[in-house]
Design a protein around this motif. Structure first.
Motif, PDB file in Angstrom:
ATOM      1  N   ILE A 184      48.666  39.770  12.299  1.00 37.05           N
ATOM      2  CA  ILE A 184      47.295  39.532  12.756  1.00 37.05           C
ATOM      3  C   ILE A 184      46.323  39.609  11.582  1.00 37.05           C
ATOM      4  CG2 ILE A 184      45.434  40.480  14.205  1.00 37.05           C
ATOM      5  CD1 ILE A 184      47.587  39.058  15.834  1.00 37.05           C
ATOM      6  N   ASP A 185      46.586  40.499  10.622  1.00 38.33           N
ATOM      7  CA  ASP A 185      45.708  40.583   9.447  1.00 38.33           C
ATOM      8  C   ASP A 185      45.820  39.311   8.609  1.00 38.33           C
ATOM      9  OD1 ASP A 185      44.939  43.088  10.274  1.00 38.33           O
ATOM     10  OD2 ASP A 185      46.440  44.125   9.057  1.00 38.33           O
ATOM     11  N   VAL A 186      47.029  38.759   8.510  1.00 38.79           N
ATOM     12  CA  VAL A 186      47.210  37.496   7.786  1.00 38.79           C
ATOM     13  C   VAL A 186      46.454  36.382   8.520  1.00 38.79           C
ATOM     14  CG1 VAL A 186      48.874  35.831   6.874  1.00 38.79           C
ATOM     15  CG2 VAL A 186      49.476  38.253   6.955  1.00 38.79           C
ATOM     16  N   LEU A 187      46.587  36.344   9.843  1.00 37.38           N
ATOM     17  CA  LEU A 187      45.901  35.307  10.640  1.00 37.38           C
ATOM     18  C   LEU A 187      44.386  35.389  10.477  1.00 37.38           C
ATOM     19  CD1 LEU A 187      48.018  35.326  13.936  1.00 37.38           C
ATOM     20  CD2 LEU A 187      47.785  33.434  12.313  1.00 37.38           C
ATOM     21  N   THR A 188      43.853  36.608  10.462  1.00 38.84           N
ATOM     22  CA  THR A 188      42.403  36.782  10.291  1.00 38.84           C
ATOM     23  C   THR A 188      41.954  36.195   8.953  1.00 38.84           C
ATOM     24  OG1 THR A 188      42.485  38.788  11.620  1.00 38.84           O
ATOM     25  CG2 THR A 188      40.533  38.494  10.241  1.00 38.84           C
ATOM     26  N   GLN A 189      42.760  36.429   7.916  1.00 40.03           N
ATOM     27  CA  GLN A 189      42.400  35.897   6.597  1.00 40.03           C
ATOM     28  C   GLN A 189      42.542  34.378   6.537  1.00 40.03           C
ATOM     29  OE1 GLN A 189      40.664  38.606   5.829  1.00 40.03           O
ATOM     30  NE2 GLN A 189      40.889  37.606   3.841  1.00 40.03           N
ATOM     31  N   ILE A 190      43.532  33.840   7.243  1.00 42.22           N
ATOM     32  CA  ILE A 190      43.668  32.372   7.289  1.00 42.22           C
ATOM     33  C   ILE A 190      42.435  31.770   7.970  1.00 42.22           C
ATOM     34  CG2 ILE A 190      44.991  30.403   8.188  1.00 42.22           C
ATOM     35  CD1 ILE A 190      47.521  31.984   7.899  1.00 42.22           C
ATOM     36  N   SER A 191      41.992  32.389   9.058  1.00 41.58           N
ATOM     37  CA  SER A 191      40.787  31.875   9.739  1.00 41.58           C
ATOM     38  C   SER A 191      39.590  31.900   8.800  1.00 41.58           C
ATOM     39  CB  SER A 191      40.475  32.710  10.990  1.00 41.58           C
ATOM     40  OG  SER A 191      41.469  32.525  11.971  1.00 41.58           O
ATOM     41  N   ALA A 192      39.469  32.965   8.003  1.00 42.32           N
ATOM     42  CA  ALA A 192      38.345  33.068   7.063  1.00 42.32           C
ATOM     43  C   ALA A 192      38.429  31.972   6.007  1.00 42.32           C
ATOM     44  CB  ALA A 192      38.342  34.450   6.404  1.00 42.32           C
ATOM     45  N   ALA A 193      39.628  31.712   5.478  1.00 41.02           N
ATOM     46  CA  ALA A 193      39.797  30.682   4.461  1.00 41.02           C
ATOM     47  C   ALA A 193      39.507  29.292   5.042  1.00 41.02           C
ATOM     48  CB  ALA A 193      41.216  30.730   3.890  1.00 41.02           C
ATOM     49  N   THR A 194      39.960  29.071   6.271  1.00 37.56           N
ATOM     50  CA  THR A 194      39.716  27.783   6.938  1.00 37.56           C
ATOM     51  C   THR A 194      38.219  27.563   7.131  1.00 37.56           C
ATOM     52  OG1 THR A 194      41.805  28.059   8.108  1.00 37.56           O
ATOM     53  CG2 THR A 194      40.308  26.399   8.966  1.00 37.56           C
ATOM     54  N   LYS A 195      37.535  28.600   7.605  1.00 42.33           N
ATOM     55  CA  LYS A 195      36.082  28.520   7.794  1.00 42.33           C
ATOM     56  C   LYS A 195      35.378  28.210   6.466  1.00 42.33           C
ATOM     57  CE  LYS A 195      34.577  31.436  11.648  1.00 42.33           C
ATOM     58  NZ  LYS A 195      33.650  30.735  12.479  1.00 42.33           N
ATOM     59  N   ALA A 196      35.832  28.858   5.400  1.00 41.02           N
ATOM     60  CA  ALA A 196      35.219  28.644   4.082  1.00 41.02           C
ATOM     61  C   ALA A 196      35.421  27.190   3.637  1.00 41.02           C
ATOM     62  CB  ALA A 196      35.816  29.611   3.059  1.00 41.02           C
ATOM     63  N   LEU A 197      36.625  26.662   3.851  1.00 41.02           N
ATOM     64  CA  LEU A 197      36.898  25.265   3.489  1.00 41.02           C
ATOM     65  C   LEU A 197      36.038  24.309   4.311  1.00 41.02           C
ATOM     66  CD1 LEU A 197      40.748  24.750   3.042  1.00 41.02           C
ATOM     67  CD2 LEU A 197      38.951  24.245   1.390  1.00 41.02           C
ATOM     68  N   GLN A 198      35.907  24.586   5.587  1.00 43.21           N
ATOM     69  CA  GLN A 198      35.084  23.727   6.452  1.00 43.21           C
ATOM     70  C   GLN A 198      33.621  23.761   6.001  1.00 43.21           C
ATOM     71  OE1 GLN A 198      36.404  21.780   8.758  1.00 43.21           O
ATOM     72  NE2 GLN A 198      37.719  22.865  10.202  1.00 43.21           N
ATOM     73  N   ALA A 199      33.161  24.934   5.578  1.00 46.41           N
ATOM     74  CA  ALA A 199      31.775  25.042   5.104  1.00 46.41           C
ATOM     75  C   ALA A 199      31.587  24.240   3.817  1.00 46.41           C
ATOM     76  CB  ALA A 199      31.403  26.506   4.885  1.00 46.41           C
ATOM     77  N   VAL A 200      32.586  24.272   2.932  1.00 47.12           N
ATOM     78  CA  VAL A 200      32.525  23.440   1.724  1.00 47.12           C
ATOM     79  C   VAL A 200      32.432  21.968   2.136  1.00 47.12           C
ATOM     80  CG1 VAL A 200      33.835  22.632  -0.287  1.00 47.12           C
ATOM     81  CG2 VAL A 200      33.786  25.067   0.245  1.00 47.12           C
ATOM     82  N   ALA A 201      33.254  21.577   3.113  1.00 47.35           N
ATOM     83  CA  ALA A 201      33.306  20.173   3.543  1.00 47.35           C
ATOM     84  C   ALA A 201      31.979  19.712   4.137  1.00 47.35           C
ATOM     85  CB  ALA A 201      34.431  19.987   4.558  1.00 47.35           C
ATOM     86  N   THR A 202      31.390  20.524   5.021  1.00 50.34           N
ATOM     87  CA  THR A 202      30.152  20.061   5.651  1.00 50.34           C
ATOM     88  C   THR A 202      28.992  20.046   4.650  1.00 50.34           C
ATOM     89  OG1 THR A 202      29.815  22.304   6.528  1.00 50.34           O
ATOM     90  CG2 THR A 202      30.784  20.695   8.024  1.00 50.34           C
ATOM     91  N   GLY A 203      29.008  20.977   3.698  1.00 55.24           N
ATOM     92  CA  GLY A 203      27.988  20.960   2.641  1.00 55.24           C
ATOM     93  C   GLY A 203      28.130  19.712   1.777  1.00 55.24           C
ATOM     94  N   LEU A 204      29.378  19.388   1.441  1.00 53.28           N
ATOM     95  CA  LEU A 204      29.657  18.209   0.622  1.00 53.28           C
ATOM     96  C   LEU A 204      29.249  16.938   1.369  1.00 53.28           C
ATOM     97  CD1 LEU A 204      30.916  16.834  -1.801  1.00 53.28           C
ATOM     98  CD2 LEU A 204      33.177  17.335  -0.874  1.00 53.28           C
ATOM     99  N   LEU A 205      29.566  16.887   2.645  1.00 48.95           N
ATOM    100  CA  LEU A 205      29.183  15.717   3.449  1.00 48.95           C
ATOM    101  C   LEU A 205      27.667  15.552   3.450  1.00 48.95           C
ATOM    102  CD1 LEU A 205      30.409  13.600   5.664  1.00 48.95           C
ATOM    103  CD2 LEU A 205      29.049  15.038   7.181  1.00 48.95           C
ATOM    104  N   GLU A 206      26.947  16.677   3.559  1.00 48.39           N
ATOM    105  CA  GLU A 206      25.482  16.596   3.553  1.00 48.39           C
ATOM    106  C   GLU A 206      24.990  15.975   2.240  1.00 48.39           C
ATOM    107  OE1 GLU A 206      23.441  20.172   4.680  1.00 48.39           O
ATOM    108  OE2 GLU A 206      21.478  19.188   4.558  1.00 48.39           O
ATOM    109  N   GLN A 207      25.547  16.427   1.118  1.00 48.48           N
ATOM    110  CA  GLN A 207      25.161  15.855  -0.177  1.00 48.48           C
ATOM    111  C   GLN A 207      25.500  14.364  -0.234  1.00 48.48           C
ATOM    112  OE1 GLN A 207      23.442  17.634  -2.434  1.00 48.48           O
ATOM    113  NE2 GLN A 207      23.517  19.181  -0.822  1.00 48.48           N
ATOM    114  N   HIS A 208      26.660  14.015   0.310  1.00 49.25           N
ATOM    115  CA  HIS A 208      27.092  12.610   0.322  1.00 49.25           C
ATOM    116  C   HIS A 208      26.091  11.748   1.107  1.00 49.25           C
ATOM    117  CE1 HIS A 208      29.751   9.182   0.221  1.00 49.25           C
ATOM    118  NE2 HIS A 208      29.784   9.124   1.532  1.00 49.25           N
TER     119      HIS A 208
END
Lengths: 96, 96, 96, 96
Positions: free
Chosen positions: D39-63
């Motif tokens: 469960i601790d590994v899963l929590t960290q995967i969710s955090a990493a996924t969220k961080a990647l998605q935030a990078v993506a939506t920020g990048l899309l905004e710049q695009h």
């Protein structure tokens, strides 16, 4: 905001898709009433969610093609805020 | 599959939530009919999607507590396939 | 919690998949350094996100098969809280 | 496509965020090596996924602010295909 929304040309298709999703959700209600197996209900929820997301991304595309493009073409500060607003809508979609 | 689904004890709440989502989708139809602004429609789609996902994760929790737990308690090959089936349902939810 | 995690039997595969995702993210860094086209960067981010989600759902499946099943087999109050905890992890995955 | 990508002005921030995600994924590898609780590994995967998605939506905004706006301002058939391409990128993000 605008008398003519971005989905003006595809409004009939959009309305049809929303009716279909409404039917899917009504079908879910019936399944639960009839004590359907949990996994079958979950499969139908995933299908309804996917259908809603497809409506949303199609609508966003129309919004970019029409409203955002028009705002950029007329220039001015509106262009910037219209793009920021669209990006916020994408954030909500990605998170939902 | 099972005469008593995993959501048996929370069935009324589940039905109420599905009715609410149905109302949200009907509201979306009305918004589009009245030419609402694209972004406002998108915001409501995100809300309906979130509501559906919440129904799904709640239902999955009940399924784990009742159906999956019962399959494991009775042991045998069913336990394994019931867990695999639940994991597949999670995959569909995560992707939708 | 447990000396032997649920992914014990598939640990090597799990480590390999995480290395691959790490490589994908390093590749993203390189793309941005070299001024790659935004859309190409976005496509790679989507691929890395999908890979991470696949790792997560695979890991959850192992957790259900081993840790959750063991908690249910030994019975007691732990079984209930272990299931609730797994359901919470699914909620975080679906939202992320 | 374009010598100057849409994220030109925020490139340093983007590189920093990607480094951080890379560190999160490396941290996940370490957790699994040390047999961390699923469960601790899963929590960290969710955090990493969220961080990647935030990078993506920020990048899309710049695009949208730079590349898509530029394509619309210069007009011609490129404007249309640039918007369609951005909408496709959003579809991949929503599905991932």
């Amino acid at each position: 905001m605008s008398a003519t929304p971005g989905y003006h040309d595809t409004k009939d298709d959009l309305l049809k898709r929303l009716r279909r999703v409404e039917g899917q959700v009504r079908g879910l209600h019936r399944m639960v009433e009839e004590d359907a197996y949990c996994i079958d209900v979950l499969t139908q929820i995933s299908a309804a969610t996917k259908a809603l997301q497809a409506v949303a991304t199609g609508l966003l595309e129309q919004h970019l093609h029409h409203c955002v493009a028009a705002a950029i073409e007329s220039g001015g500060p509106d262009a910037h805020s219209t793009i920021t607003e669209a990006a916020e809508a994408v954030r909500r979609l990605v998170r939902s």
